[in-house]
Each structure stands twice: as C-alpha cells, then as structure tokens.
Design a protein around this motif. Structure first.
Motif, PDB file in Angstrom:
ATOM      1  N   UNK A   1       0.832  -1.201   0.000  1.00 26.18           N
ATOM      2  CA  UNK A   1       0.000   0.000   0.000  1.00 26.18           C
ATOM      3  C   UNK A   1       0.870   1.256   0.000  1.00 26.18           C
ATOM      4  N   UNK A   2       1.921   1.252   0.798  1.00 23.93           N
ATOM      5  CA  UNK A   2       2.799   2.418   0.883  1.00 23.93           C
ATOM      6  C   UNK A   2       3.561   2.660  -0.420  1.00 23.93           C
ATOM      7  N   UNK A   3       3.829   1.586  -1.168  1.00 29.36           N
ATOM      8  CA  UNK A   3       4.605   1.705  -2.408  1.00 29.36           C
ATOM      9  C   UNK A   3       3.790   2.257  -3.565  1.00 29.36           C
ATOM     10  N   UNK A   4       2.459   2.225  -3.466  1.00 27.04           N
ATOM     11  CA  UNK A   4       1.615   2.717  -4.560  1.00 27.04           C
ATOM     12  C   UNK A   4       1.815   4.214  -4.744  1.00 27.04           C
ATOM     13  N   UNK A   5       2.028   4.638  -5.978  1.00 33.19           N
ATOM     14  CA  UNK A   5       2.210   6.050  -6.305  1.00 33.19           C
ATOM     15  C   UNK A   5       0.877   6.598  -6.795  1.00 33.19           C
ATOM     16  N   UNK A   6       0.148   7.238  -5.901  1.00 33.03           N
ATOM     17  CA  UNK A   6      -1.175   7.743  -6.246  1.00 33.03           C
ATOM     18  C   UNK A   6      -1.156   9.202  -6.670  1.00 33.03           C
ATOM     19  N   UNK A   7       0.053   9.731  -6.917  1.00 29.96           N
ATOM     20  CA  UNK A   7       0.117  11.041  -7.550  1.00 29.96           C
ATOM     21  C   UNK A   7      -0.332  10.949  -9.003  1.00 29.96           C
ATOM     22  N   UNK A   8      -0.331   9.722  -9.532  1.00 29.13           N
ATOM     23  CA  UNK A   8      -0.792   9.457 -10.892  1.00 29.13           C
ATOM     24  C   UNK A   8      -2.108   8.686 -10.802  1.00 29.13           C
ATOM     25  N   UNK A   9      -3.084   9.078 -11.588  1.00 29.00           N
ATOM     26  CA  UNK A   9      -4.393   8.433 -11.526  1.00 29.00           C
ATOM     27  C   UNK A   9      -4.288   6.969 -11.935  1.00 29.00           C
ATOM     28  N   UNK A  10      -4.839   6.045 -11.161  1.00 28.10           N
ATOM     29  CA  UNK A  10      -4.886   4.645 -11.578  1.00 28.10           C
ATOM     30  C   UNK A  10      -5.657   4.511 -12.892  1.00 28.10           C
TER      31      UNK A  10
END
Length: 291
Positions: free
Chosen positions: A177-186
C-alpha cells in the motif's frame, strides 16, 4: 473586484474551502473554483463548498421536493473545479460550518438535513464529531482491472456506488500500500464513463476485533488526486471488505486513512441497506478572498 469571506476546514485531513452564498448570487466557473483550491496560488484544498439555500438552486428545489427540511444545499466542487455528487468528509465539515456560522441551530439530539447532488443526507452530532447517513448503496457491476504506478501487477477492482462512483482494490500488505504512487491516476480497464474514486485497501490481521472490522486505506479521488482521506471512499472500502469476507463479517468498521480514523456502520432500511460515516469536522481559519 468581488470578495468572498471563506472558512478553511477539514475532516481527517481531507480539506475544503467553504463560503456562504444563501441567495445563490455568486456564480464561479470551474477555473475560478480550481484557482481557490490551488495550494500554490490559492487558499488550497481538496474541494470548494458553497452553502446555498436549496430554494435558490434547481438541484436544491428537487431536493426540497424529496424532503422539505433540506434548507441548505452543499454545492461541492473538486479541486479541479468539476462538480461532484457527494463528499462524506465534506458534508461533516459543512455541518460544522453551518452551525458555527449561526446559519443553523443544531442541538445535541437534533438531525440536520442537507441537500446534495447525491440526494438528501441526514447528520447528527456524536462523540467523533458528526455521523452522516450516506443512504443506500449498491454494487455497480463494473469490476474493472486496476493498474496503479508502484503496484507490480494489475488487480481486480470492485465497483460500488454510494451516489458517487468508487472502485475498491485489495492489496496484500501495508508495504505494498505504501509503495503505490497515487500522484498518478490509476488506470481502469474498462474506463469508468464519469471517472471514479479508487480506494486501495489492506485488511488488518486479525480482521475483526471486539466485533469491529479494521482496514487501512489510501485513495485517489477523481478531480482531486490523492487525498489524506475520503469519506464515501472509506464507506466503500468497508463495504467491499465485508463483501469479500463473506457471511459473518461485521457491520461496524474502523477505517484508517493517512489523515486519521473514520467509523463506518451498515444497517437494514426500507429502501435497502444504508451505510453511515462518522468522524471529526474541524474548522481551521477564516479569511477574505478576492475573485
């Protein structure tokens, strides 16, 4: 140059710029709303909320036909200026704003009825701050494949509609979960026609303690990007986890988000199962903004 007196508030770090326009006389376009929400050149926030008397908006008139007690309409826009149906954290902050501003008089046991684009919602004060009945919900049947930067493989998502669209994805660990880069839209396959909020969830081990389910969540909100919290997203995440857990899963949940903790509860009603959200609502500061 016209001026707006605003208040900044947040619910578990999900922050908003609020202002009162009872007569519906202030007509801001998407560019102006986005400028207010801009964290570099504006006030800054995940969204902008205008308090308008329902009788002064077409959407509000429809809400009054549903419930004549819905005096106030929460005119909510995302950080990019786009309108949204509902915001679970935003409506709690909206309730705190209305009461603190003297626009409504809400006793400890009273119910505040608020009109939104996602329907009429009822709120009460509680020990957490406010609890809002988000109404009935449904699986929307979309169940797209979800690709996110930092997540090694695409994952199946569960589509849930709470008056606004959500896709919930289960991950295996807090590290993932911490590794997910959510600055970019899935990326959703197939894409959601009107976009969707995407929640990434990790169930705790044990999942249930003292009859309460416990999960951790991060979210990418359509029109706003990653936020510290999403109220309807927390409800969707709890509903999805209960769905995956199967028979015997609890109807009370604690949802940990980067900005704090939210409570979610489900119960049967005449129009289908309802879900509620509870959590804090904090007003931070006031100011005057030139438009």
């Amino acid at each position: 140059m016209p001026e707006i007196h605003f208040t900044k508030g947040h619910g578990t770090g999900n922050d908003f710029v609020l202002f009162a326009d009872p007569e519906g006389a202030i007509d801001l376009n998407a560019e102006q709303l986005a400028a207010i929400a801009d964290r570099h050149v504006g006030v800054g926030g995940d969204g902008v909320i205008r308090a308008v008397r329902s009788a002064n908006l077409p959407e509000g008139e429809a809400a009054l036909a549903e419930d004549e007690g819905a005096e106030w309409f929460m005119d909510y826009h995302n950080a990019d200026g786009s309108p949204a149906e509902m915001c679970g954290n935003g409506i709690r902050v909206f309730a705190e704003y209305l009461t603190a501003s003297g626009l409504v008089d809400l006793g400890r046991s009273d119910t505040l009825t608020v009109a939104t684009r996602g329907g009429v919602k009822d709120l009460q004060r509680n020990q957490r701050g406010f609890q809002v009945d988000l109404g009935s919900w449904q699986l929307d049947g979309s169940d797209p494949l979800v690709r996110a930067r930092g997540v090694s493989v695409a994952r199946p998502g569960l589509g849930i509609n709470l008056g606004n669209p959500h896709v919930v994805v289960a991950l295996s660990s807090l590290e993932e979960l911490a590794a997910a880069d959510l600055t970019v839209a899935p990326v959703l396959e197939p894409a959601a026609p009107e976009g969707a909020n995407v929640e990434f969830v990790v169930p705790h081990d044990p999942l249930v303690a003292d009859g309460v389910g416990h999960i951790t969540m991060r979210v990418h909100e359509r029109g706003s990007g990653e936020t510290l919290s999403c109220g309807t997203g927390a409800a969707a995440a709890a509903l999805a986890t209960r769905h995956w857990a199967g028979e015997g899963a609890p109807h009370h949940w604690r949802v940990e988000v980067p900005g704090g903790t939210l409570g979610v509860r489900m119960w049967p009603a005449e129009d289908g199962e309802h879900v509620s959200l509870s959590g804090p609502a904090v007003l931070v500061y006031e100011g005057t903004l030139s438009i």
